[in-house]
Write an enzyme that holds these catalytic residues in place. Structure first.
Site, PDB file in Angstrom:
ATOM      1  N   ARG A   1       0.844  -1.159  -0.008  1.00  0.00           N
ATOM      2  CA  ARG A   1       0.032  -0.078   0.117  1.00  0.00           C
ATOM      3  C   ARG A   1       0.809   1.280  -0.099  1.00  0.00           C
ATOM      4  O   ARG A   1       0.533   2.318  -0.773  1.00  0.00           O
ATOM      5  CB  ARG A   1      -1.024   0.036   1.151  1.00  0.00           C
TER       6      ARG A   1
ATOM      7  N   THR B   1      10.595  14.525   4.095  1.00  0.00           N
ATOM      8  CA  THR B   1      11.108  14.353   5.706  1.00  0.00           C
ATOM      9  C   THR B   1      12.584  14.262   5.529  1.00  0.00           C
ATOM     10  O   THR B   1      13.537  13.800   4.435  1.00  0.00           O
ATOM     11  CB  THR B   1      10.798  12.889   5.941  1.00  0.00           C
TER      12      THR B   1
ATOM     13  N   HIS C   1      14.636  16.592  10.573  1.00  0.00           N
ATOM     14  CA  HIS C   1      13.310  17.270  10.578  1.00  0.00           C
ATOM     15  C   HIS C   1      12.096  16.238  10.006  1.00  0.00           C
ATOM     16  O   HIS C   1      12.230  16.092   8.912  1.00  0.00           O
ATOM     17  CB  HIS C   1      13.414  18.651   9.697  1.00  0.00           C
TER      18      HIS C   1
ATOM     19  N   ALA D   1      -2.313  11.332   1.168  1.00  0.00           N
ATOM     20  CA  ALA D   1      -1.862  10.014   1.633  1.00  0.00           C
ATOM     21  C   ALA D   1      -2.468   9.432   2.784  1.00  0.00           C
ATOM     22  O   ALA D   1      -2.525   8.474   2.638  1.00  0.00           O
ATOM     23  CB  ALA D   1       0.033  10.171   1.566  1.00  0.00           C
TER      24      ALA D   1
ATOM     25  N   ARG E   1      -8.114 -24.508  16.461  1.00  0.00           N
ATOM     26  CA  ARG E   1      -7.040 -24.668  17.595  1.00  0.00           C
ATOM     27  C   ARG E   1      -7.744 -25.110  18.775  1.00  0.00           C
ATOM     28  O   ARG E   1      -8.667 -24.531  19.422  1.00  0.00           O
ATOM     29  CB  ARG E   1      -6.392 -23.637  17.866  1.00  0.00           C
TER      30      ARG E   1
ATOM     31  N   GLU F   1       3.591  10.004   7.899  1.00  0.00           N
ATOM     32  CA  GLU F   1       2.704  10.653   7.395  1.00  0.00           C
ATOM     33  C   GLU F   1       1.662  11.466   8.446  1.00  0.00           C
ATOM     34  O   GLU F   1       0.540  11.306   8.597  1.00  0.00           O
ATOM     35  CB  GLU F   1       1.598  10.108   6.493  1.00  0.00           C
TER      36      GLU F   1
ATOM     37  N   THR G   1       2.591  11.459  12.899  1.00  0.00           N
ATOM     38  CA  THR G   1       2.653  10.523  14.193  1.00  0.00           C
ATOM     39  C   THR G   1       1.466  10.697  14.670  1.00  0.00           C
ATOM     40  O   THR G   1       0.625  11.647  14.483  1.00  0.00           O
ATOM     41  CB  THR G   1       3.450  11.016  15.252  1.00  0.00           C
TER      42      THR G   1
END
Length: 386
Positions: free
Chosen positions: A92, A134, A138, A244, A270, A365, A367
């Site tokens: 992606r 980025t 910075h 984005a 399981r 993109e 935090t």
């Protein structure tokens, strides 16, 4: 309707949206799932080959119009992101960086000549783009960028460096953001320009099925027409980030869904203490809570997609989506790991791979802390960034 579609959302999609979703899902099942565990373990991915395959399906810049782009709806693009990230966040990321960052920047802010030069080949995957914002020192503070652009006659000279740039080592063109006397400006930089060098970042513990690199710009001379004429100021790259981030709102849910589908299948087969572990109350409580958070995230993504298609989506609303959905997706991946026990850390299952990837998605993109401050500013009218 699948077991995880608790609210029967599928009928809320148009026929075209479902068709696009199903085509991408089949591509991921056929082309990605058989190999992605090996790509992740080996820290490699056939990016150029995948880009061409994605291009054939119209996935690259699919929400853009003209220049060979599909012109799909925002919801269709989101559904495609969800299916791609169900395979792996790195896939992606390849599509998001290509379409929502590099292509969108040229489509929105570039000259007609720049659009004609780059967008058709990027839409087919023959050319790969990256987005250089980025920097090594910075990340969350792009206003302090150190990369500089200065005029030299009719040309521009660029100096500086960019870090953690998806697609950089395999890219043909980089959209580079630099500070000039006039403010922040964007440039379409062919990667074979003298003075441009890249270094692939290795030893990643996350997004290993993705190509990440550093870009160094050493007296890179560009003609005047390399500048994106419509990009003036920091709002231009930030608008690309919003594009984005929207894809991440959907994509992160794909990783969460894949974890939960895997875990549901595991828990129903399981056997411990004489019965499937899905029959125990604690396991069912975990499964129920995760499924509720998944469908809530899908409702949020769908609502934001409809707002985008109506031309009413705001950046702070995208921050709400990324903050919530990535945070919940990571929580789902971690919880799924507990149900799988020791098998949860095995590469034979996708859960730990998704969890590791989502640690990066939580950061890039914007935090979680940055998005909290965006939402906080929306609530209070006061900026806490300074």
């Amino acid at each position: 309707m699948t077991a995880l579609d608790l609210l029967d959302l599928d009928p809320s999609l148009t026929d075209e949206e479902r068709q696009i979703r199903d085509v991408v899902r089949h591509l991921v099942d056929d082309r990605v799932r058989p190999h992605v565990a090996d790509w992740y373990e080996e820290g490699r991915v056939p990016a150029r080959e995948l880009a061409r395959e994605f291009g054939k399906l119209g996935l690259l810049g699919m929400h853009l119009t003209g220049y060979g782009c599909a012109g799909a709806s925002a919801v269709a693009y989101g559904l495609a992101c969800q299916e791609l990230e169900a395979g792996d966040s790195g896939l992606r990321s390849l599509v998001s960086v290509q379409g929502s960052l590099a292509m969108y920047a040229i489509w929105r802010y570039g000259s007609e000549e720049q659009k004609q030069r780059w967008l058709p080949s990027m839409a087919t995957g023959e050319a790969i783009g990256c987005f250089g914002l980025t920097e090594p020192d910075h990340g969350s503070d792009p206003a302090s960028m150190a990369t500089r652009a200065r005029r030299d006659g009719d040309d521009w000279l660029l100096n500086g460096g960019k870090m953690w740039i998806t697609n950089a080592p395999v890219a043909d063109v980089a959209v580079i953001w630099a500070r000039a006397d006039e403010g922040v400006r964007g440039f379409a930089v062919p990667m074979d320009t003298p003075g441009v060098t890249t270094r692939e970042i290795r030893r990643k513990m996350s997004l290993r099925a993705s190509v990440t690199g550093e870009i160094v710009l050493d007296d890179v001379r560009l003609p005047a027409d390399a500048q994106l004429p419509g990009a003036a100021g920091l709002k231009a790259p930030l608008s690309c980030l919003t594009e984005a981030r929207y894809g991440i709102v959907w994509g992160s849910l794909g990783a969460a869904r894949d974890c939960l589908e895997t875990t549901l299948a595991y828990a129903t087969t399981r056997t411990q203490f004489g019965r499937p572990i899905a029959g125990f109350q604690l396991t069912q409580a975990k499964l129920a809570d995760m499924a509720v958070e998944l469908v809530k995230g899908q409702l949020l993504a769908l609502h934001l997609g409809r707002l985008a298609d109506a031309g009413r989506l705001r950046p702070d609303q995208v921050s709400v989506g990324k903050l919530n959905n990535v945070r919940e997706a990571l929580a789902i991946a971690r919880q799924c790991r507990t149900i799988l026990g020791a098998n949860g850390v095995s590469g034979e299952y996708p859960v730990m791979r998704h969890a590791n990837n989502l640690e990066s998605v939580l950061t890039y993109e914007g935090t979680s802390e940055i998005h909290q401050l965006v939402v906080g500013q929306r609530l209070t009218g006061l900026s806490a960034f300074a």
